[in-house]
Structures are given as structure tokens and as C-alpha cells.
Design an enzyme around this catalytic site. Sequence first.
Site: not given
Length: 108
Positions: A32, A35
Amino acid sequence: MSNAREVTDSSFQTDVLEADKPVIVDFWAEWCGPCRMLSPILDQIAEEHRDKVDVVKVNVDDNPGVASTYGITSIPAVYVFKDGNVAATSIGARPKQHFEQAFAEFLG
């Protein structure tokens, strides 16, 4: 990647739900991109407010039990737990100022 402590399905109860101060939980995954962008922001918050809150990370790929329990369908998802309950949430990568405002009551 981060200085935040990793929490697992098996340690979540002790590390988060039974914690004696609020815990900011970063639900994330290795793949991600947002993230990874969020991680240094949460590291800064952890460093600046370490006396008020703990900041931990839960890899949703490695810990599907916790992710499922809390209905994590979009990441990054940042939840604040206080006294064993979800007290605040924020979905998506946001600037540091957003988290400082959204979680102000826990950062003291």
C-alpha cells in the site's frame, strides 16, 4: 519502515485493548503506497506524544483476524482505541495536521 511496534492477531488484546493509555493503530499493508506515505507522520506523532499515546501497526495481510473484527476494508485506516473501544477513526493518508486535529483529545 517504521519505529511503531507491530501488533498481531495474537497480541492485539494485550497490546491495544488492555493498554493503560490510548493506542493509535495503523492498519496497513506492505503493498500500500499511501500506507508508506503515512508511516513517517505517525512516527512523528508517536515521538511527540509518547507520554499520552502508543502508536502501533497492524499488517492486515498478516493479521486478517483483527482486520476482519474491525471491518477494515480500506487502508490506511487509523483507529484510536481507548479503554478497549474504538474512540476515533480516520481513513486514508492525510497530513499530520489532520491527525493532530482529529485525535487532539487523545494527544493532550
